[in-house]
Design a protein around this motif. Structure first.
Motif, PDB file in Angstrom:
ATOM      1  N   THR A  57       0.782  -1.401  -0.533  1.00 38.54           N
ATOM      2  CA  THR A  57      -0.073   0.234  -0.131  1.00 38.54           C
ATOM      3  C   THR A  57       0.556   0.884   0.088  1.00 38.54           C
ATOM      4  O   THR A  57       0.342   1.914  -0.350  1.00 38.54           O
ATOM      5  N   ASN A  58       1.972   1.268   0.652  1.00 42.40           N
ATOM      6  CA  ASN A  58       3.187   2.428   0.436  1.00 42.40           C
ATOM      7  C   ASN A  58       3.302   2.590  -0.982  1.00 42.40           C
ATOM      8  O   ASN A  58       3.820   3.397  -1.620  1.00 42.40           O
ATOM      9  N   GLN A  61       0.564   4.312  -2.780  1.00 40.08           N
ATOM     10  CA  GLN A  61       0.656   5.573  -2.198  1.00 40.08           C
ATOM     11  C   GLN A  61       1.710   6.050  -3.125  1.00 40.08           C
ATOM     12  O   GLN A  61       1.588   7.263  -3.551  1.00 40.08           O
ATOM     13  N   LEU A  84      -5.800  -3.062   4.401  1.00 47.48           N
ATOM     14  CA  LEU A  84      -5.302  -2.059   5.193  1.00 47.48           C
ATOM     15  C   LEU A  84      -6.558  -2.522   7.074  1.00 47.48           C
ATOM     16  O   LEU A  84      -5.807  -2.257   8.086  1.00 47.48           O
ATOM     17  N   SER A  92      -4.891   4.496   7.795  1.00 47.47           N
ATOM     18  CA  SER A  92      -4.648   4.235   6.207  1.00 47.47           C
ATOM     19  C   SER A  92      -5.965   4.572   5.790  1.00 47.47           C
ATOM     20  O   SER A  92      -6.256   4.586   4.344  1.00 47.47           O
ATOM     21  N   GLN A  95      -7.568   7.430   4.533  1.00 46.30           N
ATOM     22  CA  GLN A  95      -7.601   8.380   3.912  1.00 46.30           C
ATOM     23  C   GLN A  95      -7.414   7.957   2.613  1.00 46.30           C
ATOM     24  O   GLN A  95      -7.744   8.273   1.801  1.00 46.30           O
ATOM     25  N   TRP A  96      -7.495   6.906   2.430  1.00 48.44           N
ATOM     26  CA  TRP A  96      -7.691   5.954   1.033  1.00 48.44           C
ATOM     27  C   TRP A  96      -8.821   6.240   0.427  1.00 48.44           C
ATOM     28  O   TRP A  96      -9.529   6.511  -0.820  1.00 48.44           O
TER      29      TRP A  96
END
Length: 157
Positions: A57-58, A61, A84, A92, A95-96
């Motif tokens: 996921t990083n 991102q 997540l 996170s 945030q998504w």
């Protein structure tokens, strides 16, 4: 984790393939999303799975920030958010959820349910209730899962 993905730059670009004599763009799934999906079906140590989810996921991102995240579908956003949540990365997840508009994705009931579940797990009842209000404003009818997560957030908060 798969060794086929060498860098986030490779993973962010859509694939192309040869069909007959012509090269065609193919709306294939981002390989990082496919990797997240396969993690769900693989047995591995929960801590290793969490680290793998956070690593992928990083990278996603970074693709998003580099504006190279292409061909993301609502189901892909669901995969990212639920992964997540599975990794206990609830901030996170939220945030998504909020990035959905920037990715030209209209959040659906499933996205809201995942986000409200993240709020429930962090005992953030105010944000859970705000998301329920947003659903009403966007004419999206909450389901039983959504209501249960919101109620549970209120109990904990």
């Amino acid at each position: 984790m798969s060794t086929t993905i060498h860098s986030h730059i490779y993973a962010c670009k859509p694939f192309r393939f040869i069909f007959g004599q012509h090269l065609h763009d193919v709306p294939t799934r981002n390989p990082l999303i496919s990797e997240l999906t396969s993690l769900k079906n693989r047995y591995m140590d929960p801590q290793r799975q969490r680290q793998a989810i956070l690593h992928i996921t990083n990278q996603l991102q970074q693709c998003y920030l580099d504006r190279t995240l292409a061909n993301i579908e609502p189901v892909d956003l669901s995969t990212i958010m639920s992964s997540l949540n599975r990794a206990n990365a609830y901030a996170s997840t939220i945030q998504w959820f909020h990035r959905a508009a920037n990715l030209s994705i209209k959040p659906n009931n499933f996205h809201y349910s995942i986000a409200i579940t993240a709020c429930q797990r962090t005992c953030d009842h105010q944000q859970a209730l705000q998301l329920l209000e947003d659903m009403k404003h966007n004419h999206i009818k909450p389901n039983t899962i959504t209501y249960n997560a919101a109620i549970s957030a209120c109990e904990k908060g």
